[in-house]
Scaffold this active site. Structure first.
Site, PDB file in Angstrom:
ATOM      1  CB  CYS A  68       3.101  -5.154  15.781  1.00  0.00           C
ATOM      2  SG  CYS A  68       4.542  -6.218  15.566  1.00  0.00           S
TER       3      CYS A  68
ATOM      4  CB  ILE B 247       7.560 -11.173   3.808  1.00  0.00           C
ATOM      5  CG1 ILE B 247       8.516 -10.115   3.242  1.00  0.00           C
ATOM      6  CG2 ILE B 247       7.566 -12.441   2.938  1.00  0.00           C
ATOM      7  CD1 ILE B 247       9.986 -10.450   3.381  1.00  0.00           C
TER       8      ILE B 247
ATOM      9  CD  GLU C  56       7.124  -1.991  11.363  1.00  0.00           C
ATOM     10  OE1 GLU C  56       6.941  -3.029  10.679  1.00  0.00           O
ATOM     11  OE2 GLU C  56       6.204  -1.334  11.849  1.00  0.00           O
TER      12      GLU C  56
ATOM     13  CB  CYS D  65       6.360  -6.478  10.856  1.00  0.00           C
ATOM     14  SG  CYS D  65       4.881  -6.963  11.735  1.00  0.00           S
TER      15      CYS D  65
HETATM   16  N1  THU Z   1       2.458  -5.070   9.686  1.00  0.00           N
HETATM   17  C1  THU Z   1       3.704  -4.559   9.508  1.00  0.00           C
HETATM   18  O1  THU Z   1       4.443  -4.965   8.604  1.00  0.00           O
HETATM   19  N2  THU Z   1       4.123  -3.578  10.330  1.00  0.00           N
HETATM   20  C2  THU Z   1       3.341  -2.956  11.253  1.00  0.00           C
HETATM   21  O2  THU Z   1       3.785  -2.015  11.887  1.00  0.00           O
HETATM   22  C3  THU Z   1       1.967  -3.428  11.485  1.00  0.00           C
HETATM   23  C4  THU Z   1       1.567  -4.667  10.752  1.00  0.00           C
HETATM   24  C5  THU Z   1       1.967  -6.081   8.732  1.00  0.00           C
HETATM   25  C6  THU Z   1       1.797  -7.471   9.225  1.00  0.00           C
HETATM   26  C7  THU Z   1       0.777  -8.005   8.230  1.00  0.00           C
HETATM   27  O3  THU Z   1       1.432  -8.429   7.056  1.00  0.00           O
HETATM   28  C8  THU Z   1      -0.083  -6.805   7.885  1.00  0.00           C
HETATM   29  O4  THU Z   1       0.696  -5.669   8.252  1.00  0.00           O
HETATM   30  C9  THU Z   1      -1.408  -6.774   8.591  1.00  0.00           C
HETATM   31  O5  THU Z   1      -1.264  -6.928   9.958  1.00  0.00           O
END
Ligand code: THU
Length: 138
Positions: A91, A43, A55, A53
């Site tokens: 991340c 989001i 997760e 993220c």
């Molecule tokens: N993002 C995630 O939701 N999970 C991950 O494991 C890596 C990155 C999202 C954060 C952001 O909205 C987009 O991916 C680009 O970084």
């Protein structure tokens, strides 16, 4: 709950992602030890740093419903509107959140391109020598 079923949840959750800035849609399916599944998506936010993220969305949904014990998470990410072309690893911040609630040697992190193409790691492999709750206990 099979790995395939958990991946299906992650792929389904990708469709809920709110990603107007990156165009990178991530979905997660988090499995509790007693077999419940919590989905999460990323989001984003116009101020960028409040972005959550997929997760962590899944973890915070689950923990806020009283869950504390988890066995696996499936993660799928890639350009919105397309099937994932690569594996999307969590991340560092998300790994830290996993370390708060999960046993590093048994918690499984499933990185999926599809229901048939995925890799499985333990949290320990992805987050060795992390700082966790045990560091604050006497
Ligand atoms: N993002 C995630 O939701 N999970 C991950 O494991 C890596 C990155 C999202 C954060 C952001 O909205 C987009 O991916 C680009 O970084």
């Amino acid at each position: 709950m099979s790995e395939r079923e958990l991946i299906r949840e992650a792929l389904r959750m990708r469709e809920k992602s709110y990603v107007p800035y990156s165009g990178f849609a991530v979905g997660a399916g988090l499995l509790t030890k007693d077999g419940k599944v919590y989905g999460g998506c990323n989001i984003e936010n116009a101020a960028y740093t409040p972005t959550n993220c997929a997760e962590r969305t899944a973890f915070f949904k689950a923990v806020s419903e009283g869950e504390r014990e988890f066995s696996a998470i499936a993660i799928a990410g890639g350009r919105a509107g397309e099937a994932p072309s690569d594996y999307c690893a969590p991340c560092g911040v998300c790994r830290q959140v996993m370390a708060e609630f999960c046993d590093a040697d048994s918690f499984q992190v499933i990185l999926a391109k599809s229901e048939d193409e995925y890799k499985v790691y333990t949290l320990r492999e992805l987050f060795p020598f992390g700082f966790g709750p045990e560091n604050l206990m006497e």
